[in-house]
Design a protein around this motif. Structure first.
Motif, short mmCIF file in Angstrom:
data_model
loop_
_atom_site.label_atom_id
_atom_site.label_comp_id
_atom_site.label_asym_id
_atom_site.label_seq_id
_atom_site.Cartn_x
_atom_site.Cartn_y
_atom_site.Cartn_z
N LEU A 164 0.83 -1.21 0.00
CA LEU A 164 0.00 0.00 0.00
C LEU A 164 0.86 1.26 0.00
CD1 LEU A 164 -2.79 -1.07 2.50
CD2 LEU A 164 -2.93 -0.95 0.00
N LEU A 165 1.96 1.23 0.73
CA LEU A 165 2.86 2.39 0.74
C LEU A 165 3.50 2.62 -0.62
CD1 LEU A 165 4.44 1.92 4.28
CD2 LEU A 165 2.86 3.74 3.55
N ARG A 166 3.57 1.56 -1.44
CA ARG A 166 4.06 1.69 -2.82
C ARG A 166 2.90 1.96 -3.78
NH1 ARG A 166 6.82 -3.14 -1.20
NH2 ARG A 166 5.33 -4.35 -2.43
N ALA A 167 1.71 2.21 -3.22
CA ALA A 167 0.49 2.49 -4.00
C ALA A 167 0.11 1.33 -4.90
CB ALA A 167 0.63 3.78 -4.79
N GLU A 168 0.26 0.11 -4.39
CA GLU A 168 -0.13 -1.09 -5.12
C GLU A 168 -1.43 -1.63 -4.52
OE1 GLU A 168 3.15 -3.75 -4.63
OE2 GLU A 168 4.50 -2.52 -5.83
N PRO A 169 -2.32 -2.15 -5.35
CA PRO A 169 -3.55 -2.73 -4.83
C PRO A 169 -3.25 -4.03 -4.07
CG PRO A 169 -3.41 -3.07 -7.19
CD PRO A 169 -2.24 -2.21 -6.80
N CYS A 170 -4.11 -4.36 -3.11
CA CYS A 170 -3.92 -5.56 -2.30
C CYS A 170 -5.25 -6.30 -2.13
CB CYS A 170 -3.41 -5.19 -0.91
SG CYS A 170 -1.81 -4.43 -0.93
N THR A 171 -5.13 -7.59 -1.93
CA THR A 171 -6.29 -8.43 -1.70
C THR A 171 -5.99 -9.37 -0.54
OG1 THR A 171 -6.88 -8.37 -4.03
CG2 THR A 171 -7.84 -10.13 -2.74
#
Length: 127
Positions: free
Chosen positions: A77-84
């Motif tokens: 998230l800190l790298r602005a990547e989506p997560c599931t």
């Protein structure tokens, strides 16, 4: 507070889907988070809340994410990547998604006249 510029944040959703019945997933909840910690905390609170009701495999998966996977989620998230984050309880798949977004400011309407086009439309009469 009047916000005039887009604001970075995260759009969080919780979906459930039956693994035995056909049909689309159902949106259970959504949340607008304004930081990575706030976004992953939303998932963690949900998992802590439901974990006593989960079967042992799903409960184990929930606690493993909270102790190990949450760190990886926060870094992504800190790298602005989506997560599931997903787990299966009985015949139901529960999935939390977190996506980076830009929250756009809404027009402040207090004491403002609607745009002229607002008067071009009239409601349909009730049948």
């Amino acid at each position: 507070m009047l916000v005039t510029a887009p604001r970075r944040g995260f759009w969080c959703e919780c979906w459930t889907q039956s693994l035995t019945e056909k049909g689309p997933p159902a949106l259970v909840a959504s949340f607008d988070a304004y930081s990575a910690p706030q976004a992953d905390r939303w998932v963690a609170v949900a998992l802590k809340t439901i974990s006593p009701a989960l079967d042992s495999d799903a409960s184990t998966a929930a606690w493993e994410w909270m102790y190990d996977g949450r760190i990886d989620t926060r870094r992504a998230l800190l790298r602005a990547e989506p997560c599931t984050v997903s787990l299966t309880h009985a015949s139901t798949r529960i999935t939390w998604t977190i996506r980076p977004v830009l929250f756009l400011p809404l027009a402040h309407r207090q004491d403002a006249e609607p745009p002229t086009c607002a008067y071009d439309f009239t409601p349909r009469p009730k049948a």
